[in-house]
Write a protein that holds these residues in place. Structure first.
Motif, PDB file in Angstrom:
ATOM      1  N   ARG A 141       1.034  -1.098   0.471  1.00 43.96           N
ATOM      2  CA  ARG A 141      -0.443   0.034  -0.275  1.00 43.96           C
ATOM      3  C   ARG A 141       1.098   1.326   0.027  1.00 43.96           C
ATOM      4  NH1 ARG A 141      -2.160  -3.168   3.813  1.00 43.96           N
ATOM      5  NH2 ARG A 141      -4.548  -4.134   3.527  1.00 43.96           N
ATOM      6  N   VAL A 142       1.617   1.405  -1.032  1.00 40.02           N
ATOM      7  CA  VAL A 142       2.714   2.452  -0.472  1.00 40.02           C
ATOM      8  C   VAL A 142       2.151   2.902  -2.550  1.00 40.02           C
ATOM      9  CG1 VAL A 142       5.064   3.309  -1.266  1.00 40.02           C
ATOM     10  CG2 VAL A 142       4.507   1.421   0.790  1.00 40.02           C
ATOM     11  N   SER A 143       2.039   4.126  -3.178  1.00 39.37           N
ATOM     12  CA  SER A 143       2.042   4.538  -3.291  1.00 39.37           C
ATOM     13  C   SER A 143       2.897   5.569  -4.083  1.00 39.37           C
ATOM     14  CB  SER A 143       0.654   6.484  -3.401  1.00 39.37           C
ATOM     15  OG  SER A 143       1.621   7.304  -2.497  1.00 39.37           O
ATOM     16  N   THR A 144       3.137   6.184  -5.126  1.00 44.43           N
ATOM     17  CA  THR A 144       3.763   6.780  -5.932  1.00 44.43           C
ATOM     18  C   THR A 144       5.167   8.013  -5.404  1.00 44.43           C
ATOM     19  OG1 THR A 144       3.075   5.372  -8.138  1.00 44.43           O
ATOM     20  CG2 THR A 144       5.622   7.589  -8.441  1.00 44.43           C
ATOM     21  N   ASP A 145       4.094   8.578  -5.254  1.00 40.81           N
ATOM     22  CA  ASP A 145       4.737   9.936  -4.776  1.00 40.81           C
ATOM     23  C   ASP A 145       5.298   9.415  -2.462  1.00 40.81           C
ATOM     24  OD1 ASP A 145       3.419  11.907  -5.865  1.00 40.81           O
ATOM     25  OD2 ASP A 145       1.734  11.456  -5.147  1.00 40.81           O
ATOM     26  N   GLU A 146       4.399   8.533  -2.092  1.00 39.58           N
ATOM     27  CA  GLU A 146       5.232   7.643  -1.251  1.00 39.58           C
ATOM     28  C   GLU A 146       6.987   7.863  -1.581  1.00 39.58           C
ATOM     29  OE1 GLU A 146       1.686   6.481   1.582  1.00 39.58           O
ATOM     30  OE2 GLU A 146       2.550   5.297   0.428  1.00 39.58           O
ATOM     31  N   LEU A 147       6.672   6.798  -1.978  1.00 42.90           N
ATOM     32  CA  LEU A 147       8.333   6.350  -2.550  1.00 42.90           C
ATOM     33  C   LEU A 147       9.433   7.321  -2.843  1.00 42.90           C
ATOM     34  CD1 LEU A 147       9.779   3.528  -3.171  1.00 42.90           C
ATOM     35  CD2 LEU A 147       8.924   3.858  -5.596  1.00 42.90           C
ATOM     36  N   LEU A 148       8.528   8.269  -3.754  1.00 41.11           N
ATOM     37  CA  LEU A 148       9.622   9.243  -4.007  1.00 41.11           C
ATOM     38  C   LEU A 148       9.827  10.165  -3.269  1.00 41.11           C
ATOM     39  CD1 LEU A 148       7.339  10.331  -7.254  1.00 41.11           C
ATOM     40  CD2 LEU A 148      10.168   9.214  -7.539  1.00 41.11           C
ATOM     41  N   GLU A 149       8.636  10.526  -1.978  1.00 34.42           N
ATOM     42  CA  GLU A 149       9.171  10.815  -0.667  1.00 34.42           C
ATOM     43  C   GLU A 149      10.177  10.092  -0.034  1.00 34.42           C
ATOM     44  OE1 GLU A 149       6.761  12.642   2.935  1.00 34.42           O
ATOM     45  OE2 GLU A 149       6.020  11.876   1.563  1.00 34.42           O
ATOM     46  N   GLU A 150      10.278   8.864  -0.375  1.00 32.66           N
ATOM     47  CA  GLU A 150      11.395   7.865   0.840  1.00 32.66           C
ATOM     48  C   GLU A 150      12.575   8.438  -0.579  1.00 32.66           C
ATOM     49  OE1 GLU A 150      11.383   7.203   3.449  1.00 32.66           O
ATOM     50  OE2 GLU A 150       8.881   7.790   4.059  1.00 32.66           O
ATOM     51  N   LEU A 151      12.629   8.595  -1.297  1.00 36.09           N
ATOM     52  CA  LEU A 151      13.864   8.137  -2.548  1.00 36.09           C
ATOM     53  C   LEU A 151      14.717   9.531  -1.602  1.00 36.09           C
ATOM     54  CD1 LEU A 151      12.955   6.916  -5.497  1.00 36.09           C
ATOM     55  CD2 LEU A 151      14.165   5.827  -3.767  1.00 36.09           C
ATOM     56  N   ARG A 152      14.114  10.746  -1.617  1.00 38.40           N
ATOM     57  CA  ARG A 152      14.215  12.138  -1.272  1.00 38.40           C
ATOM     58  C   ARG A 152      14.589  12.555  -0.558  1.00 38.40           C
ATOM     59  NH1 ARG A 152       9.920  13.657  -4.455  1.00 38.40           N
ATOM     60  NH2 ARG A 152       7.866  14.389  -2.261  1.00 38.40           N
ATOM     61  N   LYS A 153      14.233  12.051   0.566  1.00 42.94           N
ATOM     62  CA  LYS A 153      15.080  11.792   2.297  1.00 42.94           C
ATOM     63  C   LYS A 153      16.612  10.695   1.831  1.00 42.94           C
ATOM     64  CE  LYS A 153      10.473  11.919   4.347  1.00 42.94           C
ATOM     65  NZ  LYS A 153       9.211  10.555   5.585  1.00 42.94           N
ATOM     66  N   GLY A 160       8.884  -0.003   8.275  1.00 42.52           N
ATOM     67  CA  GLY A 160       8.531   0.414   7.101  1.00 42.52           C
ATOM     68  C   GLY A 160       9.403   1.112   6.515  1.00 42.52           C
ATOM     69  N   ALA A 161      10.663   1.444   7.281  1.00 40.15           N
ATOM     70  CA  ALA A 161      12.009   2.626   6.539  1.00 40.15           C
ATOM     71  C   ALA A 161      12.056   1.947   4.869  1.00 40.15           C
ATOM     72  CB  ALA A 161      13.195   2.259   7.316  1.00 40.15           C
ATOM     73  N   ILE A 162      11.814   2.722   4.184  1.00 39.27           N
ATOM     74  CA  ILE A 162      12.715   2.255   2.851  1.00 39.27           C
ATOM     75  C   ILE A 162      14.091   2.549   2.798  1.00 39.27           C
ATOM     76  CG2 ILE A 162      12.238   2.373   0.405  1.00 39.27           C
ATOM     77  CD1 ILE A 162      10.010   3.068   0.478  1.00 39.27           C
ATOM     78  N   ASN A 163      14.854   1.652   2.059  1.00 38.60           N
ATOM     79  CA  ASN A 163      16.204   1.683   2.245  1.00 38.60           C
ATOM     80  C   ASN A 163      16.697   1.625   0.986  1.00 38.60           C
ATOM     81  OD1 ASN A 163      17.439   2.035   4.935  1.00 38.60           O
ATOM     82  ND2 ASN A 163      16.986  -0.693   4.947  1.00 38.60           N
ATOM     83  N   VAL A 164      17.966   2.484   0.339  1.00 38.03           N
ATOM     84  CA  VAL A 164      18.131   2.102  -1.013  1.00 38.03           C
ATOM     85  C   VAL A 164      19.279   2.492  -1.914  1.00 38.03           C
ATOM     86  CG1 VAL A 164      17.771   4.160  -3.423  1.00 38.03           C
ATOM     87  CG2 VAL A 164      16.459   4.291  -1.138  1.00 38.03           C
ATOM     88  N   LEU A 165      19.815   1.216  -2.650  1.00 39.81           N
ATOM     89  CA  LEU A 165      21.620   1.124  -3.264  1.00 39.81           C
ATOM     90  C   LEU A 165      21.102   1.836  -4.194  1.00 39.81           C
ATOM     91  CD1 LEU A 165      24.567   0.086  -2.841  1.00 39.81           C
ATOM     92  CD2 LEU A 165      22.701  -2.092  -4.410  1.00 39.81           C
ATOM     93  N   GLN A 166      22.124   2.715  -4.608  1.00 36.69           N
ATOM     94  CA  GLN A 166      21.867   3.575  -6.096  1.00 36.69           C
ATOM     95  C   GLN A 166      23.023   3.243  -6.513  1.00 36.69           C
ATOM     96  OE1 GLN A 166      22.860   8.161  -5.910  1.00 36.69           O
ATOM     97  NE2 GLN A 166      22.963   8.067  -3.391  1.00 36.69           N
ATOM     98  N   LYS A 167      22.634   3.262  -7.867  1.00 43.65           N
ATOM     99  CA  LYS A 167      23.801   2.446  -9.393  1.00 43.65           C
ATOM    100  C   LYS A 167      25.454   2.824  -9.119  1.00 43.65           C
ATOM    101  CE  LYS A 167      19.730   2.301 -13.118  1.00 43.65           C
ATOM    102  NZ  LYS A 167      19.719   2.415 -13.859  1.00 43.65           N
ATOM    103  N   ARG A 168      26.184   2.160  -9.363  1.00 35.86           N
ATOM    104  CA  ARG A 168      27.896   2.085  -8.607  1.00 35.86           C
ATOM    105  C   ARG A 168      27.998   3.372  -9.331  1.00 35.86           C
ATOM    106  NH1 ARG A 168      31.048  -1.049  -6.366  1.00 35.86           N
ATOM    107  NH2 ARG A 168      33.185  -0.983  -6.336  1.00 35.86           N
ATOM    108  N   GLU A 169      27.617   4.133 -10.382  1.00 38.39           N
ATOM    109  CA  GLU A 169      28.250   5.211 -11.067  1.00 38.39           C
ATOM    110  C   GLU A 169      27.526   6.610 -10.231  1.00 38.39           C
ATOM    111  OE1 GLU A 169      25.055   3.981 -13.863  1.00 38.39           O
ATOM    112  OE2 GLU A 169      26.353   2.776 -12.794  1.00 38.39           O
ATOM    113  N   ASN A 170      26.502   6.587  -9.255  1.00 36.41           N
ATOM    114  CA  ASN A 170      25.868   7.231  -8.614  1.00 36.41           C
ATOM    115  C   ASN A 170      26.455   7.759  -7.131  1.00 36.41           C
ATOM    116  OD1 ASN A 170      24.395   8.567 -10.988  1.00 36.41           O
ATOM    117  ND2 ASN A 170      23.238   6.774 -10.524  1.00 36.41           N
TER     118      ASN A 170
END
Length: 286
Positions: free
Chosen positions: A112-124, A142-152
């Motif tokens: 039940r995660v909307s696109t806006d919520e996902l983008l908000e978590e990415l911005r955090k 409930g926390a969202i952890n992110v792994l960026q692409k290696r070049e970034n």
């Protein structure tokens, strides 16, 4: 006993009981609480309020209820520690939301995660562009952890082939104008050493609000007087500069002498000192 005084006594009693029960349950940040632990916390708080305010003769039953809830919580924590299946059953499983740079819409709907919520978590996580994400996972809390692409991803000293000195815990040796003996003992330092370091900075212990020593024996201080600027220790940079001067002198001696044996000796010494400086650079150069 007057009713008001009875409520005060019960409230204080409930506070003491809650304090000890919380110590038994252990410490976790609110964001780290599992779903069951969150419910347990709310329920225990409600029961404590009942013990404080209920004026009939059955208030003591609240203590039994508190004990049962705490016992159940400890039992569930024990099961979670011992069994992966129990952890998966009691807690929510982690869910992958982005894989190989692509959003998994079915998993988004499931959580039940909307696109806006996902983008908000990415911005955090300081990610403003979906194309920069390699992998994103929603944890059980409930926390969202992110792994960026290696070049970034930001460059590290390891990527550049630079050796960095290992970093260890920095300990407080002065707090609120008082010397802390236990951290000094841990660092194998004495009060005399500390007094000597403070004298170098023209300070006394009473002037220092907080003093810390790192794993390399360097003292840094914060003073009660915020408008006073503390001189930074210069021992290590001075040592590095002195060694560099020695290296330059050896090279100069090698160039100025006509004796082949002496020229060879000065050259070898210069190379050895250069190698030593490369190894010591992370430790003595700020």
């Amino acid at each position: 006993m007057p009713e008001v005084l009875e409520i005060v006594v019960r409230t204080l009693f409930a506070v003491v009981v809650l304090f000890f029960l919380t110590k038994i349950l252990g410490k976790r940040q609110a964001s780290q609480l599992s779903f069951f632990e969150y419910i347990t916390g709310i329920t225990i708080g409600s029961i404590a309020a009942y013990i404080s305010l209920d004026t009939d003769k059955t208030w003591h039953l609240g203590l039994i209820a508190l004990g049962v809830w705490v016992g159940c919580s400890l039992l569930i924590e024990f099961l979670q520690i011992k069994s992966k299946k129990a952890r998966d059953f009691i807690d929510f499983k982690a869910t992958v939301l982005i894989k190989d740079g692509k959003i998994l819409e079915e998993n988004m709907k499931k959580e039940r995660v909307s696109t806006d919520e996902l983008l908000e978590e990415l911005r955090k996580k300081d990610v403003f562009k979906l194309a920069d994400v390699e992998f994103a996972i929603m944890e059980s809390d409930g926390a969202i952890n992110v792994l960026q692409k290696r070049e970034n991803m930001p460059l590290t000293p390891k990527d550049l082939g630079i050796k960095v000195a290992p970093e260890k815990e920095t300990l407080a040796v002065i707090m609120d104008g008082e010397i802390m003996d236990e951290p000094l003992d841990t660092l194998n330092l004495s009060r005399k050493w500390l007094q000597t370091e403070l004298e170098k900075l023209n300070l006394t212990v009473k002037e220092v609000f907080l003093g810390q020593v790192d794993s390399y024996g360097e003292l840094t201080v914060d003073l009660y007087a915020d408008n006073v600027k503390v001189p930074q220790p210069q021992d290590k940079p001075q040592l590095y500069a002195l060694l560099k001067k020695c290296e330059a002198d050896l090279e100069l001696f090698g160039l100025s002498t006509k004796n082949k044996a002496a020229k060879q000796m000065y050259g070898n010494c210069s190379e050895q000192l250069q190698e030593l400086l490369q190894k010591l650079k992370p430790f003595i150069q700020n």
